[in-house]
Enzyme design. Structure first.
Site, PDB file in Angstrom:
ATOM      1  N   HIS A 179     -13.778 -22.513  62.911  1.00 50.19           N
ATOM      2  CA  HIS A 179     -13.307 -21.412  63.911  1.00 50.19           C
ATOM      3  C   HIS A 179     -13.039 -20.143  62.865  1.00 50.19           C
ATOM      4  O   HIS A 179     -12.910 -18.949  63.409  1.00 50.19           O
ATOM      5  CB  HIS A 179     -12.186 -21.819  64.574  1.00 50.19           C
ATOM      6  CG  HIS A 179     -10.596 -21.896  63.746  1.00 50.19           C
ATOM      7  ND1 HIS A 179     -10.378 -22.894  62.915  1.00 50.19           N
ATOM      8  CD2 HIS A 179      -9.901 -20.816  63.535  1.00 50.19           C
ATOM      9  CE1 HIS A 179      -9.268 -22.451  62.308  1.00 50.19           C
ATOM     10  NE2 HIS A 179      -8.802 -21.337  62.802  1.00 50.19           N
ATOM     11  N   LYS A 183     -13.679 -15.624  63.586  1.00 51.85           N
ATOM     12  CA  LYS A 183     -12.649 -14.353  63.660  1.00 51.85           C
ATOM     13  C   LYS A 183     -13.338 -13.298  63.403  1.00 51.85           C
ATOM     14  O   LYS A 183     -14.421 -13.121  62.566  1.00 51.85           O
ATOM     15  CB  LYS A 183     -11.635 -14.914  62.473  1.00 51.85           C
ATOM     16  CG  LYS A 183     -10.919 -15.884  62.489  1.00 51.85           C
ATOM     17  CD  LYS A 183      -9.908 -16.131  61.429  1.00 51.85           C
ATOM     18  CE  LYS A 183      -9.167 -17.453  61.439  1.00 51.85           C
ATOM     19  NZ  LYS A 183      -7.855 -17.391  62.191  1.00 51.85           N
ATOM     20  N   HIS A 241     -13.319 -23.950  55.836  1.00 53.63           N
ATOM     21  CA  HIS A 241     -13.059 -22.482  55.931  1.00 53.63           C
ATOM     22  C   HIS A 241     -13.176 -21.608  54.501  1.00 53.63           C
ATOM     23  O   HIS A 241     -13.661 -20.649  54.703  1.00 53.63           O
ATOM     24  CB  HIS A 241     -11.425 -22.264  56.341  1.00 53.63           C
ATOM     25  CG  HIS A 241     -11.175 -22.889  57.626  1.00 53.63           C
ATOM     26  ND1 HIS A 241     -12.072 -23.268  58.627  1.00 53.63           N
ATOM     27  CD2 HIS A 241     -10.008 -23.449  58.113  1.00 53.63           C
ATOM     28  CE1 HIS A 241     -11.587 -23.987  59.499  1.00 53.63           C
ATOM     29  NE2 HIS A 241     -10.191 -24.210  59.497  1.00 53.63           N
TER      30      HIS A 241
END
Ligand code: BG6
Length: 492
Positions: A179, A183, A241
């Site tokens: 995810h 962003k 990430h």
């Protein structure tokens, strides 16, 4: 103003429909997209899980979650009622045969729709769910499967998942979600680097001294102890990430924004990571685990109490590490990464620190020269800041002072930042895999992470304790200071 590009009608089947991710992130994201009328009313959101619920029972859960996780000003009663009306529920047994026919016949009512299967379950179920979808005839050409991270817990398990899913769907229909890539500020890294040639000229070992990436969280492990204690910060945040952020920062210009063009460049960075051999892992990494302390003035318990266990745990809730990218562009430039739970505040930022002038013409009393720094704030208070030396106005000699060119995205754009999942869920419907991880990216990242995990397992020392509300163990500060550098101070 941002434009809303409508997507075609879809069925979004969420496995793990009663879980935390669905309630906290996926349903609110879909609600916002519905509120903006981005998808047609013929779309359906189908919850699938083991709980015995009917459509209304699921809608009641969903409504409670939306009331909790969507800001009140966005929750308009008529729109909420319409949105709940799009929802259905089917009980399915991921590892058994129950419920699959019911789910597939519901889907068969609208054979033309894009089918998005969102697997918000534990990764062990990814293979079995995909296999059952195929066996029961639930997959067609417009089907896409979304896999939440973590894809496995090591290289072998990641390969096994990729193999099992790859058996029933081609790569173009597999969406491995990270995810962070959804962003806005992370996507902005592409704009910063490839729409601004002034930076591209500076983006090189000749000009850059080192790079820092910090992803700090205030929250502890909350109710996710069962998962987290098996994962730890390296698997939970770095393997995905933080390495993705690193890829976007360090990659060469892709030839276009096509999914494979971007992912080809990212995977080259992952392949160029200098291996940290197991026996050297303790030299380039620091593990920490929080003990009781205070965050935001509130006392909070330590990791073990959060876990609800008195038994010692070797799981790290903080990790700092130093890595190198073996390429001409980055030769000799260290990248320092740190992430942790129960740090003083939530902040994700990237610091590019440039080299100091090779020779100073200014007298010593002109003050301490500071290197130029570019700070990219990913969240919160999204923005960028370029620090440079300037002459302090006034008589009395030449005094230098660091000042900054500051851009606040909020002030500049003044609008709500959509949650990462909103963008990514719509990209799945469009079939655009640019912001999703390709199979080789995930496996290459695990390949680099694995010797570190091995090194830690070979030296099973307890992670260093740090008080909740501090910036992690002092060893993490020592790690960077041994190199004559320091963690960026604006965090303090
Ligand atoms: C998730 C991790 O992927 O990212 C969580 O599993 C972490 O442990 C979360 O809290 C952080 O995401 P964000 O968007 O809040 O920075």
């Amino acid at each position: 103003m941002a434009r809303i590009l409508p997507v075609s009608s879809f069925d979004c089947v969420v496995f793990g429909a009663t879980g935390d991710l669905t309630m906290r992130k996926l349903l609110p994201a879909l609600y916002h997209r519905w509120r903006d009328r981005q998808f047609p009313a013929s779309s359906r959101i189908i919850g699938a899980a083991r709980s015995s619920l009917d459509d209304d029972g699921f809608r009641a859960h969903a409504e409670a979650a939306l009331r909790r996780f969507v800001p009140a000003e966005s929750l308009e009663p008529a729109i909420l009622a319409e949105f709940l009306g799009l929802m259905h529920y089917r009980r399915v047994e991921a590892l058994g045969e129950e419920g699959w026919d019911g789910l597939v016949s519901l889907l068969a009512e609208r054979p033309e729709q894009v089918r998005q299967f969102y697997l918000a379950t534990s990764p062990e179920l990814y293979g079995p769910i995909c296999q059952r979808l195929a066996q029961h005839g639930g997959l067609h050409q417009k089907s896409r499967v979304v896999l939440e991270k973590p894809i496995g817990h090591d290289l072998a398990s990641a390969r096994e998942i990729n193999r099992a899913v790859g058996k029933v769907l081609p790569e173009a229909q597999i969406f491995r979600i990270d995810h962070y890539l959804g962003k806005e500020t992370v996507q902005n890294l592409l704009a910063l680097r490839f729409a601004n040639p002034i930076f591209e000229r500076l983006w090189h070992a000749d000009m850059i001294d080192h790079v820092q990436i910090t992803v700090a969280e205030e929250v502890g492990i909350g109710g996710r102890g069962g998962y987290y204690d098996k994962a730890g910060a390296l698997r939970d945040m770095v393997q995905n990430h933080m390495l993705q952020l690193l890829c976007l920062l360090a990659m060469e210009s892709p030839i276009s924004l096509d999914p494979d063009a971007v992912r080809d460049e990212k995977v080259k960075v992952l392949r160029a990571l200098r291996p940290i051999p197991a026996h050297e892992a303790h030299l380039s990494t620091v593990r920490g685990q929080y003990i009781a302390g205070a965050v935001g003035g509130q006392p909070v318990p330590g990791y073990r109490s959060d876990l609800g266990s008195d038994a010692p745990s070797l799981t790290e809730s903080f990790v700092a590490l130093k890595l190198h990218v073996n390429s001409w562009r980055w030769a000799g430039v260290p990248f320092y990464l740190r992430t942790g739970k129960r740090l003083p505040r939530k902040v994700s930022e990237i610091i590019i620190e440039f080299r100091t002038p090779p020779f100073s013409i200014f007298p010593r009393e002109a003050v301490g020269m500071q290197p130029n720094r570019l700070m990219i704030r990913l969240q919160p208070e999204e923005g960028m800041r370029l620090e440079m030396m300037t002459k302090e106005p006034g008589p009395g000699g030449l005094h230098l002072r660091p000042t900054a060119l500051d851009i606040s995205f909020e002030k500049t754009f003044g609008q709500r930042y959509p949650d990462a999942y909103e963008r990514l869920l719509m990209d799945v419907v469009r079939g655009n895999t640019t912001l999703f991880m390709r199979r080789d990216e995930v496996e290459t990242a695990w390949n680099w992470i694995e010797p570190i995990l091995q090194g830690w397992a070979d030296r099973p020392e307890a992670p260093r304790p740090y008080a909740a509300g501090s910036w992690g163990p002092t060893a993490a500060i020592a790690m960077i200071e041994r190199d004559g550098r320091t963690w960026y101070e604006s965090l303090e």
